[in-house]
Motif scaffolding. Structure first.
Motif, PDB file in Angstrom:
ATOM      1  N   ALA A 125     -27.776 -15.103  -4.839  1.00  0.00           N
ATOM      2  CA  ALA A 125     -26.583 -15.789  -4.334  1.00  0.00           C
ATOM      3  C   ALA A 125     -25.319 -15.126  -4.878  1.00  0.00           C
ATOM      4  N   ALA A 126     -25.348 -14.716  -6.122  1.00  0.00           N
ATOM      5  CA  ALA A 126     -24.182 -14.052  -6.699  1.00  0.00           C
ATOM      6  C   ALA A 126     -23.931 -12.723  -6.005  1.00  0.00           C
ATOM      7  N   ALA A 127     -24.979 -11.972  -5.723  1.00  0.00           N
ATOM      8  CA  ALA A 127     -24.829 -10.696  -5.027  1.00  0.00           C
ATOM      9  C   ALA A 127     -24.294 -10.914  -3.611  1.00  0.00           C
ATOM     10  N   ARG A 128     -24.760 -11.978  -2.940  1.00  0.00           N
ATOM     11  CA  ARG A 128     -24.286 -12.272  -1.586  1.00  0.00           C
ATOM     12  C   ARG A 128     -22.795 -12.611  -1.606  1.00  0.00           C
ATOM     13  N   ARG A 129     -22.365 -13.452  -2.562  1.00  0.00           N
ATOM     14  CA  ARG A 129     -20.943 -13.809  -2.639  1.00  0.00           C
ATOM     15  C   ARG A 129     -20.084 -12.593  -2.978  1.00  0.00           C
TER      16      ARG A 129
ATOM     17  N   ALA B 200     -17.068 -10.970  -0.753  1.00  0.00           N
ATOM     18  CA  ALA B 200     -15.725 -10.800  -1.301  1.00  0.00           C
ATOM     19  C   ALA B 200     -15.233  -9.371  -1.130  1.00  0.00           C
ATOM     20  N   ILE B 201     -16.140  -8.416  -1.185  1.00  0.00           N
ATOM     21  CA  ILE B 201     -15.746  -7.017  -1.029  1.00  0.00           C
ATOM     22  C   ILE B 201     -15.241  -6.748   0.383  1.00  0.00           C
ATOM     23  N   ARG B 202     -15.710  -7.497   1.349  1.00  0.00           N
ATOM     24  CA  ARG B 202     -15.312  -7.289   2.737  1.00  0.00           C
ATOM     25  C   ARG B 202     -13.906  -7.785   3.039  1.00  0.00           C
ATOM     26  N   PHE B 203     -13.293  -8.599   2.191  1.00  0.00           N
ATOM     27  CA  PHE B 203     -11.949  -9.107   2.455  1.00  0.00           C
ATOM     28  C   PHE B 203     -10.977  -7.956   2.584  1.00  0.00           C
ATOM     29  N   ARG B 204     -10.123  -8.044   3.575  1.00  0.00           N
ATOM     30  CA  ARG B 204      -9.139  -7.002   3.808  1.00  0.00           C
ATOM     31  C   ARG B 204      -7.990  -7.197   2.822  1.00  0.00           C
ATOM     32  N   THR B 205      -7.615  -6.148   2.154  1.00  0.00           N
ATOM     33  CA  THR B 205      -6.504  -6.223   1.213  1.00  0.00           C
ATOM     34  C   THR B 205      -5.256  -5.675   1.868  1.00  0.00           C
ATOM     35  N   ILE B 206      -4.132  -6.237   1.516  1.00  0.00           N
ATOM     36  CA  ILE B 206      -2.855  -5.806   2.080  1.00  0.00           C
ATOM     37  C   ILE B 206      -2.047  -5.195   0.941  1.00  0.00           C
ATOM     38  N   SER B 207      -1.698  -3.957   1.102  1.00  0.00           N
ATOM     39  CA  SER B 207      -0.947  -3.264   0.078  1.00  0.00           C
ATOM     40  C   SER B 207       0.133  -2.426   0.764  1.00  0.00           C
ATOM     41  N   SER B 208       1.339  -2.544   0.267  1.00  0.00           N
ATOM     42  CA  SER B 208       2.426  -1.789   0.845  1.00  0.00           C
ATOM     43  C   SER B 208       3.350  -1.325  -0.263  1.00  0.00           C
ATOM     44  N   LEU B 209       3.402  -0.069  -0.472  1.00  0.00           N
ATOM     45  CA  LEU B 209       4.290   0.490  -1.483  1.00  0.00           C
ATOM     46  C   LEU B 209       5.694   0.742  -0.924  1.00  0.00           C
ATOM     47  N   ALA B 210       5.807   0.731   0.380  1.00  0.00           N
ATOM     48  CA  ALA B 210       7.095   1.071   1.000  1.00  0.00           C
ATOM     49  C   ALA B 210       8.061  -0.092   1.050  1.00  0.00           C
ATOM     50  N   THR B 211       7.565  -1.322   0.946  1.00  0.00           N
ATOM     51  CA  THR B 211       8.456  -2.461   1.071  1.00  0.00           C
ATOM     52  C   THR B 211       9.010  -2.878  -0.281  1.00  0.00           C
TER      53      THR B 211
END
Length: 74
Positions: A52-56, A60-71
């Motif tokens: 269950a821990a490996a599944r969670r 969580a790794i699949r979540f899309r991260t939003i990163s912007s250095l330009a703003t």
């Protein structure tokens, strides 16, 4: 000149004497005072469902991260 050397020597001897006395007091206190640490029973290990821990984690790794250095919001 000799008087200055004598004063410096006396100051150094006094400092060394104070350091030796302080070390003696610290050593005496260290040897005469016992441990105050409490003896407690060990906490049992928590049961972990590895699958269950490996599944969670994989979800969580699949979540899309939003990163912007330009703003300026960064």
């Amino acid at each position: 000149m000799r008087r200055l050397i004598r004063v410096i020597r006396d100051i150094l001897l006094f400092a060394i004497t104070v350091i030796i006395i302080l070390a003696g007091v610290v050593a005496f206190n260290t040897l005469t005072h016992g441990s105050r640490q409490l003896q407690v029973a060990a906490v049992p290990r928590a049961e972990v469902d590895a699958q269950a821990a490996a599944r969670r984690l994989s979800e969580a790794i699949r979540f899309r991260t939003i990163s912007s250095l330009a703003t300026a919001a960064f």
